[in-house]
Motif scaffolding. Sequence first.
Motif, PDB file in Angstrom:
ATOM      1  N   PHE A 158      27.728 -16.186  15.725  1.00 14.65           N
ATOM      2  CA  PHE A 158      26.751 -15.631  16.659  1.00 14.65           C
ATOM      3  C   PHE A 158      27.510 -15.037  17.827  1.00 14.65           C
ATOM      4  CE2 PHE A 158      23.970 -15.803  20.362  1.00 14.65           C
ATOM      5  CZ  PHE A 158      22.841 -15.168  19.870  1.00 14.65           C
ATOM      6  N   ASP A 159      27.252 -13.776  18.113  1.00 15.31           N
ATOM      7  CA  ASP A 159      27.879 -13.097  19.247  1.00 15.31           C
ATOM      8  C   ASP A 159      26.805 -12.813  20.293  1.00 15.31           C
ATOM      9  OD1 ASP A 159      29.121 -11.494  21.101  1.00 15.31           O
ATOM     10  OD2 ASP A 159      29.811  -9.992  19.660  1.00 15.31           O
ATOM     11  N   PRO A 160      26.796 -13.562  21.415  1.00 18.11           N
ATOM     12  CA  PRO A 160      25.758 -13.373  22.428  1.00 18.11           C
ATOM     13  C   PRO A 160      25.803 -12.016  23.115  1.00 18.11           C
ATOM     14  CG  PRO A 160      27.429 -14.890  23.225  1.00 18.11           C
ATOM     15  CD  PRO A 160      27.749 -14.606  21.781  1.00 18.11           C
ATOM     16  N   ASP A 161      26.915 -11.289  22.965  1.00 17.42           N
ATOM     17  CA  ASP A 161      27.037  -9.978  23.592  1.00 17.42           C
ATOM     18  C   ASP A 161      26.624  -8.834  22.669  1.00 17.42           C
ATOM     19  OD1 ASP A 161      28.022 -10.955  26.056  1.00 17.42           O
ATOM     20  OD2 ASP A 161      29.997 -11.201  25.144  1.00 17.42           O
ATOM     21  N   GLU A 162      26.329  -9.146  21.418  1.00 22.19           N
ATOM     22  CA  GLU A 162      26.012  -8.092  20.451  1.00 22.19           C
ATOM     23  C   GLU A 162      24.665  -7.439  20.754  1.00 22.19           C
ATOM     24  OE1 GLU A 162      25.496  -7.392  15.646  1.00 22.19           O
ATOM     25  OE2 GLU A 162      25.858  -9.395  16.403  1.00 22.19           O
ATOM     26  N   PHE A 163      24.672  -6.124  20.740  1.00 19.44           N
ATOM     27  CA  PHE A 163      23.440  -5.340  20.857  1.00 19.44           C
ATOM     28  C   PHE A 163      23.646  -4.098  20.000  1.00 19.44           C
ATOM     29  CE2 PHE A 163      21.291  -1.720  22.952  1.00 19.44           C
ATOM     30  CZ  PHE A 163      19.994  -2.083  22.656  1.00 19.44           C
ATOM     31  N   ASP A 164      22.917  -4.014  18.898  1.00 26.07           N
ATOM     32  CA  ASP A 164      23.081  -2.908  17.953  1.00 26.07           C
ATOM     33  C   ASP A 164      21.835  -2.025  18.000  1.00 26.07           C
ATOM     34  OD1 ASP A 164      23.408  -1.169  15.812  1.00 26.07           O
ATOM     35  OD2 ASP A 164      24.252  -2.715  14.500  1.00 26.07           O
ATOM     36  N   MET A 165      21.872  -1.030  18.890  1.00 28.77           N
ATOM     37  CA  MET A 165      20.719  -0.149  19.090  1.00 28.77           C
ATOM     38  C   MET A 165      20.375   0.630  17.820  1.00 28.77           C
ATOM     39  SD  MET A 165      20.027   2.425  22.253  1.00 28.77           S
ATOM     40  CE  MET A 165      21.316   3.586  21.860  1.00 28.77           C
ATOM     41  N   ASN A 166      21.381   1.077  17.080  1.00 31.05           N
ATOM     42  CA  ASN A 166      21.115   1.837  15.850  1.00 31.05           C
ATOM     43  C   ASN A 166      20.371   0.996  14.828  1.00 31.05           C
ATOM     44  OD1 ASN A 166      22.315   4.208  16.805  1.00 31.05           O
ATOM     45  ND2 ASN A 166      24.332   3.540  16.134  1.00 31.05           N
ATOM     46  N   MET A 167      20.779  -0.257  14.650  1.00 28.94           N
ATOM     47  CA  MET A 167      20.093  -1.139  13.707  1.00 28.94           C
ATOM     48  C   MET A 167      18.643  -1.382  14.146  1.00 28.94           C
ATOM     49  SD  MET A 167      20.791  -5.076  12.618  1.00 28.94           S
ATOM     50  CE  MET A 167      20.032  -5.623  14.132  1.00 28.94           C
ATOM     51  N   ILE A 168      18.450  -1.622  15.437  1.00 28.13           N
ATOM     52  CA  ILE A 168      17.096  -1.864  15.960  1.00 28.13           C
ATOM     53  C   ILE A 168      16.226  -0.642  15.712  1.00 28.13           C
ATOM     54  CG2 ILE A 168      15.753  -2.164  18.078  1.00 28.13           C
ATOM     55  CD1 ILE A 168      18.091  -3.931  19.109  1.00 28.13           C
ATOM     56  N   ASN A 169      16.749   0.553  15.983  1.00 29.16           N
ATOM     57  CA  ASN A 169      15.952   1.767  15.792  1.00 29.16           C
ATOM     58  C   ASN A 169      15.652   2.041  14.320  1.00 29.16           C
ATOM     59  OD1 ASN A 169      15.336   2.471  18.457  1.00 29.16           O
ATOM     60  ND2 ASN A 169      17.372   3.329  18.746  1.00 29.16           N
ATOM     61  N   LYS A 170      16.552   1.664  13.429  1.00 27.48           N
ATOM     62  CA  LYS A 170      16.250   1.784  11.995  1.00 27.48           C
ATOM     63  C   LYS A 170      15.094   0.868  11.620  1.00 27.48           C
ATOM     64  CE  LYS A 170      20.772   3.273  10.416  1.00 27.48           C
ATOM     65  NZ  LYS A 170      22.019   2.923   9.753  1.00 27.48           N
ATOM     66  N   GLU A 171      15.108  -0.352  12.167  1.00 26.57           N
ATOM     67  CA  GLU A 171      14.002  -1.279  11.901  1.00 26.57           C
ATOM     68  C   GLU A 171      12.700  -0.783  12.523  1.00 26.57           C
ATOM     69  OE1 GLU A 171      14.766  -5.481  12.433  1.00 26.57           O
ATOM     70  OE2 GLU A 171      16.895  -5.156  12.038  1.00 26.57           O
ATOM     71  N   LEU A 172      12.776  -0.183  13.707  1.00 29.74           N
ATOM     72  CA  LEU A 172      11.580   0.372  14.338  1.00 29.74           C
ATOM     73  C   LEU A 172      11.025   1.520  13.498  1.00 29.74           C
ATOM     74  CD1 LEU A 172      12.490   0.289  18.127  1.00 29.74           C
ATOM     75  CD2 LEU A 172      10.737  -1.061  16.971  1.00 29.74           C
ATOM     76  N   ASP A 173      11.904   2.310  12.879  1.00 30.14           N
ATOM     77  CA  ASP A 173      11.451   3.395  11.979  1.00 30.14           C
ATOM     78  C   ASP A 173      10.604   2.840  10.838  1.00 30.14           C
ATOM     79  OD1 ASP A 173      12.515   5.549  13.323  1.00 30.14           O
ATOM     80  OD2 ASP A 173      14.361   5.611  12.124  1.00 30.14           O
ATOM     81  N   ASN A 174      10.923   1.638  10.387  1.00 34.12           N
ATOM     82  CA  ASN A 174      10.166   1.020   9.300  1.00 34.12           C
ATOM     83  C   ASN A 174       8.744   0.620   9.719  1.00 34.12           C
ATOM     84  OD1 ASN A 174      12.334   1.271   7.534  1.00 34.12           O
ATOM     85  ND2 ASN A 174      13.140  -0.749   8.070  1.00 34.12           N
ATOM     86  N   LEU A 175       8.508   0.493  11.032  1.00 36.95           N
ATOM     87  CA  LEU A 175       7.170   0.142  11.519  1.00 36.95           C
ATOM     88  C   LEU A 175       6.214   1.332  11.488  1.00 36.95           C
ATOM     89  CD1 LEU A 175       7.885  -2.039  14.681  1.00 36.95           C
ATOM     90  CD2 LEU A 175       7.253  -2.817  12.393  1.00 36.95           C
TER      91      LEU A 175
END
Length: 187
Positions: A169-186
């Motif tokens: 677990f990396d508490p500093d990780e923030f992957d905007m591209n992955m989040i936006n891909k998941e948002l595209d699925n909504l």
Amino acid sequence: MNKKNNKSRLLYQLKVTLVGSKPPIWRRLIVKDNTGLDQLHSILQVAMGWDNYHLHQYKIGKSYFGIPDHDFDMDIRDERLVYLRDIISTPKDNFVYEYDFGDGWEHKVILEKIFPLDFSNTPVVIKGKKACPPEDCGGIWGYYDFLEAIKNPKHEEHESMIEWVGGAFDPDEFDMNMINKELDNLK
């Protein structure tokens, strides 16, 4: 507050911050003003990194919005009947989104800016910081205990916490591209 006219006219820039997180865990996103609170719940789950395992509600002023349940004696208004523009319309307007009543994850949602509708691809996260805490870690204080355990190999719960979280677990990780891909699925 109803869903009679659902035509979007504006884009809202929202900042969502996990209350009590230090340093702050937050996301900045763009959504349409006609986003229903039920849809916003799904967007916030993806944007923050939650898994939608638990109940949620919105606290707006002195009112609560969510999915009414007749088995519980709570005065909660139906979120499926309310648009974002019904509850916020001026920059600095804000409300609280609470997820997982046991852990009590509260998120302050602030309307930062309003833009004319330009047919942008929404919803979209445009910035953020830090990883979302793992589900069921015990709220913000449990999260800090969890971080202490995984950072210290000599901690008595280090091995069990590493195993529980799936190895890393990396508490500093923030992957905007992955989040936006998941948002595209909504969409």
